[in-house]
Motif scaffolding. Structure first.
Motif, PDB file in Angstrom:
ATOM      1  N   ASP A  76       0.859  -1.177   0.000  1.00  0.00           N
ATOM      2  CA  ASP A  76       0.000   0.000   0.000  1.00  0.00           C
ATOM      3  C   ASP A  76       0.899   1.232   0.000  1.00  0.00           C
ATOM      4  O   ASP A  76       0.644   2.194   0.701  1.00  0.00           O
ATOM      5  CB  ASP A  76      -0.903  -0.057   1.238  1.00  0.00           C
ATOM      6  CG  ASP A  76      -1.862   1.114   1.294  1.00  0.00           C
ATOM      7  OD1 ASP A  76      -2.201   1.631   0.215  1.00  0.00           O
ATOM      8  OD2 ASP A  76      -2.240   1.515   2.407  1.00  0.00           O
ATOM      9  N   HIS A  79       0.776   5.252  -4.452  1.00  0.00           N
ATOM     10  CA  HIS A  79      -0.589   5.545  -4.884  1.00  0.00           C
ATOM     11  C   HIS A  79      -0.553   6.335  -6.185  1.00  0.00           C
ATOM     12  O   HIS A  79       0.210   7.304  -6.297  1.00  0.00           O
ATOM     13  CB  HIS A  79      -1.326   6.360  -3.827  1.00  0.00           C
ATOM     14  CG  HIS A  79      -1.712   5.547  -2.639  1.00  0.00           C
ATOM     15  ND1 HIS A  79      -3.009   5.263  -2.331  1.00  0.00           N
ATOM     16  CD2 HIS A  79      -0.952   4.936  -1.703  1.00  0.00           C
ATOM     17  CE1 HIS A  79      -3.034   4.522  -1.241  1.00  0.00           C
ATOM     18  NE2 HIS A  79      -1.814   4.309  -0.830  1.00  0.00           N
ATOM     19  N   VAL A 172      -1.925   1.177  -5.617  1.00  0.00           N
ATOM     20  CA  VAL A 172      -3.335   1.543  -5.533  1.00  0.00           C
ATOM     21  C   VAL A 172      -3.581   2.711  -6.478  1.00  0.00           C
ATOM     22  O   VAL A 172      -2.746   3.602  -6.577  1.00  0.00           O
ATOM     23  CB  VAL A 172      -3.720   1.983  -4.093  1.00  0.00           C
ATOM     24  CG1 VAL A 172      -5.202   2.278  -4.000  1.00  0.00           C
ATOM     25  CG2 VAL A 172      -3.325   0.932  -3.077  1.00  0.00           C
TER      26      VAL A 172
END
Lengths: 292, 84
Positions: A76, A79, A172
């Motif tokens: 994660d 982004h 992401v």
């Protein structure tokens, strides 16, 4: 006090501005109708695909072997913010609102210690984002070459995003666009597109009938995921187009009205100074006649 | 009659009642008549044949990136590109 000639020029200039805003308003109204019907025509496909995805996702367990598009990369960290803007201005705060939402999200992610990259669609988002995040722009898609973005463009964008995802350039992806509520209200919207969030459409009960899958559920799901992404992007582009025209119509309506008010004020001022000039002239003549 | 729908992202191409549709599934062609069991399949790039009535000449439509779903309501083919 401005001279009569200056006032006259001023009135004419405002009048020609009003003509432009009025024309742009009418163009936007016509385009809005078209954009709305395009958005409506796209609804059956998106709706059905979402329903199929939902029923498949409810049957498939997300685990180790799941497609990466559904399960994520397991990280994660990086982004990607996909920001969809328009190519043209004269549409009020439409582009500014989307950019503002994207920047807020970027600040938030950076504060959490994440890496932020941008992927920009459309011309109007480039300058303001480049100013604040000059080194974070990972790519972009130019929509100025086509009259209006269609499914072919959405497909190209999706394929490029998928390639970047496969290459591990981000974990992401969020999509920023403006959802069309009405000509007066467009809502800047953020949506996670990669990994694909499981659609939350109520699964239609087929009377308990057992559905056959060919090939199996997982293979179909893996096949449909990229398509789902394309449809999401296509939907966003369509919403964006309708929003742009709506925002443009409202902004130009305001501008036309403001110009009308300005013209009225200037005309009053013009008439007043004209009358003052006439009065002065008369007084001079009468005074001259009396002196004789 | 079978209710047949062909949908692309941009529009609803067909929505009509037909006798039979032959779809090029990834694992082989299959024909769908009225009352077919619920069924889902991916469709390979190829030709869909639509028979309006029994024995009639089929109408052919090229599809790319397709997906077929048979439910109680009929047959729905979702395709990214359609020609013909």
């Amino acid at each position: 006090m401005a001279s009569l000639k200056e006032l006259k020029l001023r009135i004419n200039s405002v009048k020609s501005t009003q003509k432009i805003t009025k024309a742009k308003q009418m163009v936007a109204a016509a385009k809005l109708r078209k954009a709305q019907s395009a958005a409506e025509a796209a609804r059956p496909y998106a709706g059905r695909l979402a329903a199929v995805m939902a029923s498949l996702a409810s049957k498939v367990q997300v685990g180790e072997g799941s497609p990466k598009l559904l399960a994520g990369t397991g990280k994660d960290q990086v982004h990607l913010l996909v920001v969809a803007n328009s190519d043209r201005g004269l549409c009020g705060a439409f582009n500014a609102n989307i950019v503002k939402a994207a920047k807020a999200k970027a600040q938030e992610l950076i504060a959490e210690g994440k890496t932020v990259k941008f992927y920009l669609v459309g011309r109007k988002g480039r300058a303001p984002i480049r100013r604040d995040f000059p080194s974070a722009i990972a790519g972009g898609f130019d929509t100025t070459t086509v009259r209006e973005a269609g499914f072919a463009e959405a497909e190209k964008i999706a394929n490029e995003l998928l390639a970047m995802y496969e290459a591990g350039q981000f974990d992401v992806a969020h999509l920023f666009y403006s959802r069309f509520r009405s000509a007066l209200a467009q809502i800047p919207t953020t949506q996670q597109i990669i990994p694909v969030p499981a659609p939350t459409v109520a699964v239609a009960n087929d009377g308990g009938a057992v559905v056959d899958y060919e090939p199996d559920e997982e293979a179909i799901l893996a096949d449909l995921l990229p398509r789902y992404l394309r449809v999401q992007l296509f939907g966003a582009l369509l919403e964006n187009m309708a929003s742009e025209q709506g925002a443009s119509m409202t902004a130009m309506d305001n501008a036309t009205r403001n110009a009308g008010e300005l013209i009225k004020k200037l005309t009053i001022q013009y008439n007043r100074s004209r009358q003052a000039a006439i009065t002065t002239e008369l007084v001079e003549i009468i005074a001259g006649a009396e002196a004789l | 009659m079978l209710h047949f729908e062909l949908v692309t992202p941009a529009r609803l191409v067909r929505s009509e009642a037909v006798w039979q549709v032959v779809v090029p599934g990834t694992e082989g062609e299959f024909g769908v008549l009225e009352g077919h069991a619920p069924f889902m399949s991916t469709v390979k790039d190829g030709t869909i044949k639509i028979y309006r009535t029994q024995g009639a000449q089929p109408e052919e439509i090229q599809v790319q990136g397709g997906f077929a779903e048979v439910s109680a309501k009929g047959l729905t083919v979702l395709a990214e590109h359609v020609e013909g």
